[in-house]
Design a protein around this motif. Structure first.
Motif, PDB file in Angstrom:
ATOM      1  N   SER A  13      -7.891 -19.730  42.014  1.00 46.59           N
ATOM      2  CA  SER A  13      -8.714 -20.932  42.145  1.00 46.59           C
ATOM      3  C   SER A  13     -10.211 -20.608  42.126  1.00 46.59           C
ATOM      4  O   SER A  13     -11.036 -21.510  42.084  1.00 46.59           O
ATOM      5  CB  SER A  13      -8.354 -21.702  43.417  1.00 46.59           C
ATOM      6  N   PHE A  14     -10.558 -19.328  42.148  1.00 50.01           N
ATOM      7  CA  PHE A  14     -11.956 -18.898  42.069  1.00 50.01           C
ATOM      8  C   PHE A  14     -12.261 -18.593  40.595  1.00 50.01           C
ATOM      9  O   PHE A  14     -11.888 -17.528  40.091  1.00 50.01           O
ATOM     10  CB  PHE A  14     -12.205 -17.659  42.934  1.00 50.01           C
ATOM     11  N   PRO A  15     -12.937 -19.504  39.899  1.00 51.51           N
ATOM     12  CA  PRO A  15     -13.142 -19.329  38.458  1.00 51.51           C
ATOM     13  C   PRO A  15     -14.018 -18.126  38.104  1.00 51.51           C
ATOM     14  O   PRO A  15     -13.953 -17.634  36.975  1.00 51.51           O
ATOM     15  CB  PRO A  15     -13.802 -20.641  38.027  1.00 51.51           C
ATOM     16  N   GLU A  16     -14.792 -17.631  39.050  1.00 54.58           N
ATOM     17  CA  GLU A  16     -15.668 -16.506  38.763  1.00 54.58           C
ATOM     18  C   GLU A  16     -14.934 -15.165  38.753  1.00 54.58           C
ATOM     19  O   GLU A  16     -15.502 -14.147  38.389  1.00 54.58           O
ATOM     20  CB  GLU A  16     -16.856 -16.470  39.717  1.00 54.58           C
ATOM     21  N   LEU A  17     -13.662 -15.167  39.137  1.00 54.89           N
ATOM     22  CA  LEU A  17     -12.870 -13.940  39.161  1.00 54.89           C
ATOM     23  C   LEU A  17     -12.027 -13.819  37.902  1.00 54.89           C
ATOM     24  O   LEU A  17     -11.459 -14.796  37.424  1.00 54.89           O
ATOM     25  CB  LEU A  17     -11.971 -13.902  40.398  1.00 54.89           C
ATOM     26  N   GLU A  18     -11.944 -12.607  37.393  1.00 54.80           N
ATOM     27  CA  GLU A  18     -11.152 -12.326  36.199  1.00 54.80           C
ATOM     28  C   GLU A  18      -9.946 -11.478  36.577  1.00 54.80           C
ATOM     29  O   GLU A  18     -10.081 -10.419  37.198  1.00 54.80           O
ATOM     30  CB  GLU A  18     -12.007 -11.579  35.173  1.00 54.80           C
ATOM     31  N   ARG A  19      -8.786 -11.948  36.186  1.00 54.22           N
ATOM     32  CA  ARG A  19      -7.529 -11.270  36.509  1.00 54.22           C
ATOM     33  C   ARG A  19      -7.356 -10.030  35.633  1.00 54.22           C
ATOM     34  O   ARG A  19      -7.604 -10.053  34.433  1.00 54.22           O
ATOM     35  CB  ARG A  19      -6.359 -12.221  36.297  1.00 54.22           C
ATOM     36  N   LYS A  20      -6.897  -8.945  36.270  1.00 55.15           N
ATOM     37  CA  LYS A  20      -6.580  -7.697  35.577  1.00 55.15           C
ATOM     38  C   LYS A  20      -5.231  -7.218  36.104  1.00 55.15           C
ATOM     39  O   LYS A  20      -5.108  -6.805  37.254  1.00 55.15           O
ATOM     40  CB  LYS A  20      -7.625  -6.611  35.859  1.00 55.15           C
ATOM     41  N   ASP A  21      -4.198  -7.304  35.278  1.00 57.71           N
ATOM     42  CA  ASP A  21      -2.877  -6.805  35.671  1.00 57.71           C
ATOM     43  C   ASP A  21      -2.908  -5.278  35.640  1.00 57.71           C
ATOM     44  O   ASP A  21      -3.418  -4.683  34.688  1.00 57.71           O
ATOM     45  CB  ASP A  21      -1.800  -7.332  34.726  1.00 57.71           C
TER      46      ASP A  21
END
Length: 153
Positions: A13-21
């Motif tokens: 829900s934090f748009p400034e964070l980018e997911r990295k699997d």
């Protein structure tokens, strides 16, 4: 304890964070606008619900040697607040400065020199516009002029 899926939904829900699997089903979330080398806000969120949030620049958290706080038992409210604080702690601060862009200095012989900010450097010029010195900070330029007997006008 929140489940992996619940924690994931909160973090996403934090748009400034980018997911990295990453490996073993774990997930990291980076804050690419970080003003520091560290970009990890959420580190190794694991399908078992364990994971970490960066709190190295914050007070009131018990962190490991990497500045991470374990979020295994966090409530939704605690997780949201910690992530928000983490992002804020890594956000570039607006430079608030009272340094002038140009300043004139004089000595007892009425010789004047000018400190002028040009790009990322501070240059000191004599009356005839000849370059007297170049410094990386305003403070270095001012210290130089003070050591040479000059005062601000």
């Amino acid at each position: 304890m929140l489940t992996f899926e619940e924690k994931l939904a909160i973090i996403e829900s934090f748009p400034e964070l980018e997911r990295k699997d990453v490996s073993l089903g774990r997930v990291n979330f980076h804050y690419n606008e970080s003003s520091y080398d560290n970009k990890n806000v959420v580190y190794h969120l694991h399908p078992n619900g364990n994971g970490f949030v960066y709190a190295g620049k914050m007070t009131g958290y018990s962190t490991n040697d990497k500045g991470m706080v374990n979020i295994r038992d966090f409530t939704e409210k605690a997780l949201r607040a910690t992530i928000r604080k983490s992002i804020l702690s890594l956000t570039p601060k607006e430079e608030v400065t009272d340094e002038p862009l140009e300043e004139t200095w004089i000595n007892e012989n009425t010789v004047t020199l000018t400190i002028l900010k040009e790009e990322d450097m501070w240059n000191v010029y004599a009356d005839d516009d000849s370059l007297d010195g170049t410094f990386t900070t305003y403070r270095e330029a001012a210290n130089y002029l003070e050591a040479e007997g000059f005062e601000r006008i």
